[in-house]
Design an enzyme around this catalytic site. Sequence first.
Site, mmCIF file in Angstrom:
data_model
loop_
_atom_site.group_PDB
_atom_site.id
_atom_site.type_symbol
_atom_site.label_atom_id
_atom_site.label_comp_id
_atom_site.label_asym_id
_atom_site.label_seq_id
_atom_site.Cartn_x
_atom_site.Cartn_y
_atom_site.Cartn_z
ATOM 1 N N ARG A 17 0.792 -1.250 0.000
ATOM 2 C CA ARG A 17 0.000 0.000 0.000
ATOM 3 C C ARG A 17 0.817 1.289 0.000
ATOM 4 O O ARG A 17 0.235 2.364 -0.111
ATOM 5 C CB ARG A 17 -0.979 0.031 1.174
ATOM 6 C CG ARG A 17 -1.984 -1.112 1.189
ATOM 7 C CD ARG A 17 -2.922 -1.074 0.005
ATOM 8 N NE ARG A 17 -3.941 -2.120 0.084
ATOM 9 C CZ ARG A 17 -4.328 -2.879 -0.939
ATOM 10 N NH1 ARG A 17 -3.771 -2.717 -2.136
ATOM 11 N NH2 ARG A 17 -5.261 -3.786 -0.789
ATOM 12 N N ASN A 21 0.146 -1.919 -7.634
ATOM 13 C CA ASN A 21 -1.042 -1.043 -7.664
ATOM 14 C C ASN A 21 -1.059 -0.052 -6.501
ATOM 15 O O ASN A 21 -2.022 0.032 -5.748
ATOM 16 C CB ASN A 21 -2.328 -1.861 -7.701
ATOM 17 C CG ASN A 21 -2.513 -2.731 -6.475
ATOM 18 O OD1 ASN A 21 -1.548 -3.041 -5.774
ATOM 19 N ND2 ASN A 21 -3.740 -3.119 -6.197
ATOM 20 N N HIS A 56 -3.199 -11.322 -13.610
ATOM 21 C CA HIS A 56 -4.448 -11.367 -12.837
ATOM 22 C C HIS A 56 -5.523 -11.769 -13.852
ATOM 23 O O HIS A 56 -5.980 -10.942 -14.632
ATOM 24 C CB HIS A 56 -4.717 -9.977 -12.238
ATOM 25 C CG HIS A 56 -6.065 -9.812 -11.610
ATOM 26 N ND1 HIS A 56 -6.241 -9.539 -10.274
ATOM 27 C CD2 HIS A 56 -7.322 -9.861 -12.135
ATOM 28 C CE1 HIS A 56 -7.540 -9.432 -10.002
ATOM 29 N NE2 HIS A 56 -8.219 -9.625 -11.119
ATOM 30 N N HIS A 87 -3.047 -15.929 -8.080
ATOM 31 C CA HIS A 87 -4.223 -16.379 -7.315
ATOM 32 C C HIS A 87 -5.239 -17.223 -8.096
ATOM 33 O O HIS A 87 -6.393 -16.828 -8.277
ATOM 34 C CB HIS A 87 -4.930 -15.196 -6.653
ATOM 35 C CG HIS A 87 -5.098 -13.950 -7.488
ATOM 36 N ND1 HIS A 87 -5.648 -13.950 -8.752
ATOM 37 C CD2 HIS A 87 -4.791 -12.662 -7.216
ATOM 38 C CE1 HIS A 87 -5.667 -12.712 -9.217
ATOM 39 N NE2 HIS A 87 -5.153 -11.912 -8.300
ATOM 40 N N ASN A 129 -10.927 -10.636 -4.475
ATOM 41 C CA ASN A 129 -10.903 -10.832 -5.915
ATOM 42 C C ASN A 129 -9.632 -11.584 -6.309
ATOM 43 O O ASN A 129 -8.547 -11.101 -6.027
ATOM 44 C CB ASN A 129 -10.929 -9.472 -6.625
ATOM 45 C CG ASN A 129 -11.230 -9.604 -8.093
ATOM 46 O OD1 ASN A 129 -11.708 -10.632 -8.550
ATOM 47 N ND2 ASN A 129 -10.900 -8.583 -8.851
ATOM 48 N N ASP A 141 -1.405 -12.759 -1.475
ATOM 49 C CA ASP A 141 -2.317 -11.678 -1.890
ATOM 50 C C ASP A 141 -2.767 -10.872 -0.672
ATOM 51 O O ASP A 141 -3.911 -10.417 -0.586
ATOM 52 C CB ASP A 141 -3.519 -12.212 -2.674
ATOM 53 C CG ASP A 141 -4.222 -11.099 -3.471
ATOM 54 O OD1 ASP A 141 -3.708 -9.959 -3.481
ATOM 55 O OD2 ASP A 141 -5.269 -11.372 -4.066
ATOM 56 N N HIS A 145 -6.800 -3.271 4.124
ATOM 57 C CA HIS A 145 -7.745 -2.193 3.832
ATOM 58 C C HIS A 145 -8.113 -1.471 5.116
ATOM 59 O O HIS A 145 -8.280 -2.101 6.168
ATOM 60 C CB HIS A 145 -9.009 -2.726 3.166
ATOM 61 C CG HIS A 145 -8.806 -3.113 1.734
ATOM 62 N ND1 HIS A 145 -8.415 -2.216 0.769
ATOM 63 C CD2 HIS A 145 -8.922 -4.307 1.107
ATOM 64 C CE1 HIS A 145 -8.306 -2.834 -0.395
ATOM 65 N NE2 HIS A 145 -8.599 -4.111 -0.215
#
Lengths: 309, 434
Positions: free
Chosen positions: B60, B90, B177, B230, B276, B303, B307
């Site tokens: 993050r 990301n 992905h 994943h 996801n 993964d 959050h």
Amino acid sequence: MKRHLLEAADLDRADATLVLDTAGQIESALAGREVKKLPTLRGRTVVNLFYEDSTRTRISFELAAKRLSADVINFSAKGSSVSKGESLKDTALTLEAMGSDAIVIRHQASGAPHRLARWVKGSVVNAGDGTHEHPTQALLDAYTIRQRLGRLDGVRVAIVGDVLHSRVARSNVWLLTTLGAEVTLVAPPTLLPVGVGSWPVAVSYDLDAVLPKVDVVMMLRVQAERMNASFFPSAREYSRRYGLDGRRMAVLPDDAIVMHPGPMNRGMEIAAEVADSARSTIVDQVGNGVSVRMAVLYLLLGGAPEGTT
Amino acid sequence: MTTYLIKNAKPYGEDAVDLLLADGVITAVGTDLSADGAQVVEAAGLIALPGLVDLHTHLREPGREDAETVETGSRAAALGGFTAVHAMANTDPVADTAGVVEQVWRLGQEAGLVDVVPVGAVTVGLRGERLAELGAMADSAARVRVFSDDGHCVADPALMRRALEYVKALDGVVAQHAEEPRLTVGAQMNEGDRSARLGLVGWPAAAEEAVIARDVLLARHVGARLHVCHVSTAGSVEILRWAKSRGVQVTAEVTPHHLLLTDECAETYDPVFKVNPPLRTDADVRALRAGLADGTIDAVATDHAPHAVEDKESEWASARPGMLGLEQALSIVVQTMVEPGLLDWRGVADRMSVRPAAIGRLADRGPDSHGRPLAVGEPANLLLLDPTHRATVDPAALASRSRNSPYAGRELPGRVVATFLRGTATVMDGKAQK
């Protein structure tokens, strides 16, 4: 009754029958009265927390609460703190801090009432969550069927249309089968969920084959936005294959009834001559909605009869 | 630098030996070792494994330091027995330039708890339109070898083909992905019996399988390496098995949560279980375990997706997907693979250290290597595990800055007692050392 009404799938036969019977008692108690009001929920506060526009359902709940003498707060997400980004949890805690005893919630997200029930101490009534459930609609539908046909056990019900996106269909599937009805879903395959095979219902793609063998036809609204997403080629083709018109109504058994949760698309899923016919219960459904919602609020807030918790 | 003498540990669960760690290296392995001035670590009953390598971590930083930082994520990783983690691209800004990957790499060095190995974005801004400067990232101090738009699929088949071809020159790999975006518009959970009932938009298995099938064919056509992130469905395992049998250079990972949890978890509508790709069915879980056991799936990758509270304490549909994984990954593998007899401890080392290190090209970096055997002369990256210990997961006790653990309240086996990164204890007595 449990503390909340979150989904029809939660209701067992005894609970569901209790709601319908209570609605009937309330209706008889008010029949012929000049002042259509009971004092049962005096001093209690019911909040209608509506994240989606739904004038009909909101008014029905509002009337139900007012006829039980509850104080009613209507909280619409538009133009409120929600439009300023307040979370569902913060909104709920705020309302509860102001003394709400029950929250009636309509939300575009499936499961929002379940989340709410984890955060508040009062009762939560699901007034429609996303594409999940709309349990009071199913209760009023069951009430209407019982009123018109005198029974639910063994009644053959066809639910026709956009089952995939319909919370009304889901709630009716669970409630009506719990109450002993035989349910057939009729829709193009694109408007049935993958996984429908695990539901306690029959499935057909052919409305004409089903109609002669049912006691109830429940037509679902087809949303305009489905038409541009390849669920079916055109509104005309949908109407030809799955619309209920006068010709199709004629093959129904003599005492069969036609239902619609509203609002209708006349000329799309239902023809005007059908909606306005003697078979149609559409206006009855609206009136019964108030009685059934009174019963639900009464049972959740007013103290259930002995032996039911 | 402290010298450690680990007494009576069982490497790979085999015969107990002593290990001497000095100057970042395993300098001796044997019985009844002694060393003047060494700090003795009593390890009777503990299993020694090579330091774990995660191919898939979201740290993050930069951008969402309220959810996790490189430092807090590194601490969670060390506590989970990891000595290297690949940090996904990301972030905000996206890790699509040499500047950002070097920043993440440097933050990892400063935290000093694990080697943070940045993953570079395949496309600029993860937008799937044109290639990012993959070569610049590969040549940077971060030495990027894994490229991924994770969170997004490289959906354009022509662009995917070019990416697969281009990274051959960098000894790199594209980590896909796999999610056909047109089949998952608004998707919330696995499409099946449960989504039908819950009224949540379904994420069909075919949306994953179709992309994997396409990409293994592309990888075969251009002779490139492909890694699949994943993997979550039984059908994906079948396609991978087929591809490997045809000699396609494809590797794949499975997450701990997909080895343990199913879509039944969605029935509470608690978004801590929203992820996801989504949690799938019992049959998928069985196929994933079997695929990991027979090597069709090469690696367990977490993964790990922290959050902030407000991104999870909401309605299901508006919550962000993802769950924590670093601190419980090894425990989940013990429960789902070791205890049922699907993997032995050598197998665990292979799937959680050796193979992920090989996929990330970390196995041949001299003193900075990972995924090496527990043997004299190798970098002293290892963990000590108490396999008999059982504890209930308390999210409040996690080192991650976030609390979105799907394992809250679950009793899980195994406790990482100590972790060593190049001979330095990052974890001792189950506690992070910084």
